[in-house]
Scaffold this motif. Structure first.
Motif, PDB file in Angstrom:
ATOM      1  N   GLN A 219       0.863  -1.172   0.000  1.00  0.00           N
ATOM      2  CA  GLN A 219       0.000   0.000   0.000  1.00  0.00           C
ATOM      3  C   GLN A 219       0.907   1.231   0.000  1.00  0.00           C
ATOM      4  O   GLN A 219       1.422   1.627   1.035  1.00  0.00           O
ATOM      5  N   ALA A 220       1.109   1.804  -1.164  1.00  0.00           N
ATOM      6  CA  ALA A 220       1.948   2.997  -1.243  1.00  0.00           C
ATOM      7  C   ALA A 220       1.563   3.789  -2.480  1.00  0.00           C
ATOM      8  O   ALA A 220       0.950   3.247  -3.406  1.00  0.00           O
ATOM      9  N   ASP A 221       1.913   5.081  -2.481  1.00  0.00           N
ATOM     10  CA  ASP A 221       1.593   5.922  -3.634  1.00  0.00           C
ATOM     11  C   ASP A 221       2.645   5.798  -4.728  1.00  0.00           C
ATOM     12  O   ASP A 221       2.329   5.743  -5.903  1.00  0.00           O
ATOM     13  N   ILE A 222       3.887   5.822  -4.299  1.00  0.00           N
ATOM     14  CA  ILE A 222       4.974   5.709  -5.276  1.00  0.00           C
ATOM     15  C   ILE A 222       6.033   4.730  -4.764  1.00  0.00           C
ATOM     16  O   ILE A 222       6.094   4.428  -3.563  1.00  0.00           O
ATOM     17  N   CYS A 223       6.854   4.242  -5.682  1.00  0.00           N
ATOM     18  CA  CYS A 223       7.969   3.370  -5.316  1.00  0.00           C
ATOM     19  C   CYS A 223       9.241   3.971  -5.918  1.00  0.00           C
ATOM     20  O   CYS A 223       9.228   4.432  -7.062  1.00  0.00           O
ATOM     21  N   ILE A 224      10.305   3.992  -5.131  1.00  0.00           N
ATOM     22  CA  ILE A 224      11.587   4.503  -5.641  1.00  0.00           C
ATOM     23  C   ILE A 224      12.708   3.500  -5.306  1.00  0.00           C
ATOM     24  O   ILE A 224      12.765   2.973  -4.207  1.00  0.00           O
ATOM     25  N   MET A 225      13.537   3.230  -6.290  1.00  0.00           N
ATOM     26  CA  MET A 225      14.726   2.388  -6.086  1.00  0.00           C
ATOM     27  C   MET A 225      15.922   3.165  -6.638  1.00  0.00           C
ATOM     28  O   MET A 225      15.777   4.325  -7.006  1.00  0.00           O
TER      29      MET A 225
END
Lengths: 307, 241
Positions: free
Chosen positions: B92-98
């Motif tokens: 459950q998240a708005d954005i993902c960053i790697m």
């Protein structure tokens, strides 16, 4: 007037004798070739690469065969690694670097430095694998005094090959922001350029080394203002060769940089994964470095040839 | 006596000139073309064998298939979209960053084995979510644009950049978000959340640990897929002024 003429005549003969002198010593010379073999960022690549652009390249058994072959033909060989031996294949996930160190010992590496990924299992993880490494780790700008790795590493090592004294020291990259703090613990970081200059001067002036090599994991160069091999070379005085790593840079030939004294410093790096083996020959006449030759990076592959 | 002095001086001069010349090393590039017999070292092979046997039991399993090479590129990459899109489906998240540096290899066309995912994600990194405010979000976007793109999912960044300044033209999906909320939920790895790869702006933010390893999530996703579908969709557009 007469005495003056006599004086000029005498000094001319003297000067003549002196100019002849160097060629006389050359005929009586002792030439020595020092062969430096090097790797960096081998990243647990035990086997040849299976896919992509470098398919079929690399492999430690292949590298060992090439190294053995070069050793057979060259008397004075030093085999060095510039760090990031750990991490990249399941061999590391499973065996935590044991196999990498055992194989490098079998290949008779003379020295290595530490890369940031060599901290991936923390100080304990590294300490546990050190008994498998039968070669020294050289690192001058990490201070381990307040850690379990105190006295496990040395700043430099001097090798004597055919009467030539070769001083090798290691330099690591800034760990903060790159390696989680809980993995490197209380390792204190010292300015890599100041430390390099200090050690190189000591090796040159006190230890009378004929050749000074820095094993660096700083990275070749950056757009931003960040310590790198190029900056180190520019600001150095006594370093002859920097063997680099970290940026995984494949160089067709080594880079030449002029240092503070307008002398050439050579930087070389061979990509990653043991795809290439670096080889640089230093030719000495007695203790004096005459020139340096480079035959290109050796692609490690079955039926490898120098290109 | 005088002569002797001058001779010494002359000698010093010539030797100095000589050493100067010698010290300016000449550097030669040889095309040696020396062939080296490429027989593998049998001792090394025999040391490796038992380790390989243990690994291969598990690592050669085929998880799925990819018709295309998944590669690292900038500003957007197939490998980056692949990993961040699948992660965003898991939490459950708005954005993902790697980060680019954390995705270690390309995955080439063909069968995707467990070994390939280990090589893509060798680290033991775990997924975490962070609640970040508008200020931290701005720092994140600035970081991504400054880096010339990093792998992310859940938004579209349109930015202009000159030597000194970054102008955000729009951040699709997120522009309206802060009108109604003070925070946005970011999914990332514990490595980056701890300020890794110089993402210092995350460092002080409380982490919600998902107790999922990033690698396990990728493996799980791949084993549920038959053929991977990954596309580039211009999710980041940087105009250099």
């Amino acid at each position: 007037m007469n005495s003056r003429r006599k004086f000029i005549k005498k000094s001319c003969i003297g000067a003549l004798a002196i100019t002849i002198l160097p060629s006389f010593t050359i005929t009586n010379s002792k030439k020595t070739k020092i062969t430096i073999l090097h790797t960096n960022d081998t990243h647990s690549r035990i086997n040849p690469i299976k896919n992509g652009k470098y398919k079929g390249y690399g492999g430690m058994a292949q590298r060992a065969a090439i190294i053995n072959n070069i050793r057979k033909k060259n008397q004075h060989v030093l085999l060095l690694d510039a760090g990031d031996i750990f991490q990249g294949t399941p061999y590391f996930n499973y065996f935590k670097g044991e196999l990498e160190f055992k194989l490098m010992s079998e290949m008779k590496y003379d020295a290595a430095t530490l890369g940031n990924h060599d901290f991936d299992n923390g100080l304990y993880g590294l300490a546990k694998q050190l008994p498998n490494a039968k070669f020294p780790f050289l690192i001058a700008n990490y201070n381990f005094d307040k850690t379990i790795l105190k006295n496990k590493f040395q700043e430099y090592k001097i090798f004597n090959k055919g009467g030539i004294k070769i001083g090798v020291f290691g330099i690591g990259i800034k760990l903060d922001g790159l390696v989680p703090k809980e993995l490197y613990g209380n390792v204190l970081y010292e300015n890599p350029i100041n430390k390099s200059n200090e050690i190189a001067k000591y090796l040159k002036k006190e230890k009378k080394c004929n050749l000074i090599i820095c094993l660096s994991h700083l990275g070749l160069k950056y757009d931003e203002d960040k310590d790198s091999d190029v900056l180190l070379a520019q600001q150095s005085k006594y370093i002859d060769l920097i063997i680099g790593g970290h940026t995984h840079s494949f160089l067709k030939e080594p880079i030449k940089i002029y240092n503070k004294e307008k002398k050439e410093v050579i930087i070389n790096q061979v990509g990653w994964g043991g795809i290439n083996l670096g080889k640089i020959d230093f030719h000495f006449n007695r203790n004096t470095l005459l020139n340096t030759t480079f035959g290109g990076p050796i692609f490690v592959k079955k039926n490898t040839k120098f290109i | 006596m005088k002569i002797k002095n001058i001779l010494v001086l002359l000698y010093l001069f010539t030797s100095f000139a000589c050493s100067q010349k010698i010290y300016n090393q000449t550097f030669e590039y040889n095309q040696d073309n020396i062939k080296v017999q490429g027989k593998v070292d049998s001792t090394i092979i025999s040391i490796i064998a038992p380790y390989t046997k243990i690994i291969n039991k598990y690592m050669q399993d085929t998880l799925c298939y990819t018709k295309y090479d998944l590669t690292k590129d900038s500003p957007e990459s197939t490998i980056g979209n692949f990993v961040t899109d699948l992660c965003l489906n898991y939490a459950q998240a708005d954005i993902c960053i790697m980060n680019k540096g954390g995705l270690r290899t390309n995955i080439y066309k063909g069968y995707v084995t467990r070994e390939k995912i280990y090589e893509l994600m060798p680290f033991e990194n775990e997924l975490v979510t962070l609640e970040i405010n508008k200020e931290t979000f701005k720092s994140l976007i600035n970081y991504i644009v400054n880096q010339g793109g990093e792998p992310f999912s859940g938004m579209t960044i349109i930015a202009s950049k000159n030597e000194k300044t970054i102008y955000m033209d729009s951040i699709v999906n997120i522009d309206n978000h802060f009108k109604n909320n003070n925070h946005i939920t970011v999914l990332t790895s514990d490595y980056l959340a701890n300020g890794g790869d110089n993402m210092y702006f995350f460092k002080e933010i409380k982490q919600n640990k998902l107790n999922l390893k990033l690698r396990d999530v990728i493996i799980d996703y791949c084993s549920q897929m038959d053929t991977l579908k990954v596309t580039l969709d211009n999710r980041i557009q940087i105009n250099y002024e």
